[in-house]
Design a protein around this motif. Structure first.
Motif, PDB file in Angstrom:
ATOM      1  N   LYS A   1       0.828  -1.210   0.000  1.00  0.00           N
ATOM      2  CA  LYS A   1       0.000   0.000   0.000  1.00  0.00           C
ATOM      3  C   LYS A   1       0.861   1.258   0.000  1.00  0.00           C
ATOM      4  CE  LYS A   1      -3.959  -2.093   0.361  1.00  0.00           C
ATOM      5  NZ  LYS A   1      -5.037  -2.026  -0.564  1.00  0.00           N
ATOM      6  N   ILE A   2       1.981   1.229   0.710  1.00  0.00           N
ATOM      7  CA  ILE A   2       2.885   2.378   0.739  1.00  0.00           C
ATOM      8  C   ILE A   2       3.433   2.638  -0.657  1.00  0.00           C
ATOM      9  CG2 ILE A   2       5.082   3.252   1.632  1.00  0.00           C
ATOM     10  CD1 ILE A   2       4.481   1.720   4.216  1.00  0.00           C
ATOM     11  N   ILE A   3       3.796   1.579  -1.369  1.00  0.00           N
ATOM     12  CA  ILE A   3       4.316   1.732  -2.724  1.00  0.00           C
ATOM     13  C   ILE A   3       3.250   2.338  -3.635  1.00  0.00           C
ATOM     14  CG2 ILE A   3       5.120   0.451  -4.751  1.00  0.00           C
ATOM     15  CD1 ILE A   3       6.505  -1.470  -2.734  1.00  0.00           C
ATOM     16  N   VAL A   4       2.007   1.905  -3.492  1.00  0.00           N
ATOM     17  CA  VAL A   4       0.917   2.448  -4.300  1.00  0.00           C
ATOM     18  C   VAL A   4       0.760   3.940  -4.046  1.00  0.00           C
ATOM     19  CG1 VAL A   4      -1.588   2.405  -4.652  1.00  0.00           C
ATOM     20  CG2 VAL A   4      -0.320   0.266  -4.488  1.00  0.00           C
ATOM     21  N   VAL A   5       0.797   4.351  -2.795  1.00  0.00           N
ATOM     22  CA  VAL A   5       0.668   5.770  -2.448  1.00  0.00           C
ATOM     23  C   VAL A   5       1.817   6.574  -3.044  1.00  0.00           C
ATOM     24  CG1 VAL A   5       0.708   7.422  -0.544  1.00  0.00           C
ATOM     25  CG2 VAL A   5      -0.683   5.366  -0.365  1.00  0.00           C
TER      26      VAL A   5
ATOM     27  N   LYS B   1      -2.198   0.851  10.872  1.00  0.00           N
ATOM     28  CA  LYS B   1      -2.899   1.216   9.640  1.00  0.00           C
ATOM     29  C   LYS B   1      -3.298   2.690   9.701  1.00  0.00           C
ATOM     30  CE  LYS B   1      -3.367  -3.035   8.001  1.00  0.00           C
ATOM     31  NZ  LYS B   1      -2.485  -3.501   7.006  1.00  0.00           N
ATOM     32  N   LEU B   2      -2.865   3.447   8.716  1.00  0.00           N
ATOM     33  CA  LEU B   2      -3.265   4.840   8.583  1.00  0.00           C
ATOM     34  C   LEU B   2      -4.137   4.972   7.346  1.00  0.00           C
ATOM     35  CD1 LEU B   2       0.132   6.660   9.249  1.00  0.00           C
ATOM     36  CD2 LEU B   2      -1.748   6.346  10.838  1.00  0.00           C
ATOM     37  N   ILE B   3      -5.243   5.655   7.474  1.00  0.00           N
ATOM     38  CA  ILE B   3      -6.120   5.886   6.326  1.00  0.00           C
ATOM     39  C   ILE B   3      -5.487   6.953   5.439  1.00  0.00           C
ATOM     40  CG2 ILE B   3      -8.393   6.745   5.611  1.00  0.00           C
ATOM     41  CD1 ILE B   3      -9.464   5.677   8.292  1.00  0.00           C
ATOM     42  N   VAL B   4      -5.492   6.713   4.144  1.00  0.00           N
ATOM     43  CA  VAL B   4      -4.994   7.685   3.176  1.00  0.00           C
ATOM     44  C   VAL B   4      -6.176   8.129   2.321  1.00  0.00           C
ATOM     45  CG1 VAL B   4      -3.379   8.130   1.291  1.00  0.00           C
ATOM     46  CG2 VAL B   4      -2.754   6.537   3.122  1.00  0.00           C
TER      47      VAL B   4
ATOM     48  N   GLY C   1       1.111   0.914   6.038  1.00  0.00           N
ATOM     49  CA  GLY C   1       1.671   0.209   7.183  1.00  0.00           C
ATOM     50  C   GLY C   1       1.230  -1.231   7.321  1.00  0.00           C
ATOM     51  N   GLU C   2       2.058  -1.983   8.021  1.00  0.00           N
ATOM     52  CA  GLU C   2       1.770  -3.388   8.287  1.00  0.00           C
ATOM     53  C   GLU C   2       1.066  -3.540   9.635  1.00  0.00           C
ATOM     54  OE1 GLU C   2       2.392  -6.108   6.309  1.00  0.00           O
ATOM     55  OE2 GLU C   2       2.924  -4.686   4.752  1.00  0.00           O
ATOM     56  N   THR C   3       1.631  -2.950  10.675  1.00  0.00           N
ATOM     57  CA  THR C   3       1.058  -3.104  12.016  1.00  0.00           C
ATOM     58  C   THR C   3       0.154  -1.936  12.386  1.00  0.00           C
ATOM     59  OG1 THR C   3       3.030  -2.126  12.998  1.00  0.00           O
ATOM     60  CG2 THR C   3       2.950  -4.522  12.856  1.00  0.00           C
TER      61      THR C   3
END
Length: 92
Positions: free
Chosen positions: A3-7, A58-61, A54-56
């Motif tokens: 998800k970080i890579i996608v962002v 989770k932050l909403i984007v 994040g893995e542990t």
């Protein structure tokens, strides 16, 4: 991690990156909280969920859209409760 890579990829392909933008008599800038953004600029015309990070922890984007202002819109990416990027775009 995925998800970080996608962002990051989404942020890289935005048209014009800004560090701040004016809304009314206020200035919203990268690093401001989502609460400060709402106080300064009010509700966006649209909120677009982009996923989680994040893995542990989770932050909403989300991408919050403001405008139009002089033919431009501002795409404000809010991660957790912080503005992480501001992009100025001609069309949505």
């Amino acid at each position: 991690m995925k998800k970080i890579i996608v962002v990051i990829v989404v942020l890289l392909f935005c048209t014009s990156t800004a560090l701040a933008f004016r809304c009314g008599g206020n200035i919203a800038k990268v690093g401001d909280s989502g609460f400060q953004l709402l106080l300064k600029c009010g509700e966006p015309i649209k909120k677009i969920p982009m996923g989680f990070t994040g893995e542990t922890i989770k932050l909403i984007v989300e991408k919050w859209i403001y405008g139009p202002d002089g033919g431009y819109y501002y795409e404000v990416v809010v991660m957790g409760d912080k503005i992480v990027s501001i992009n100025k775009v001609r069309d949505l």
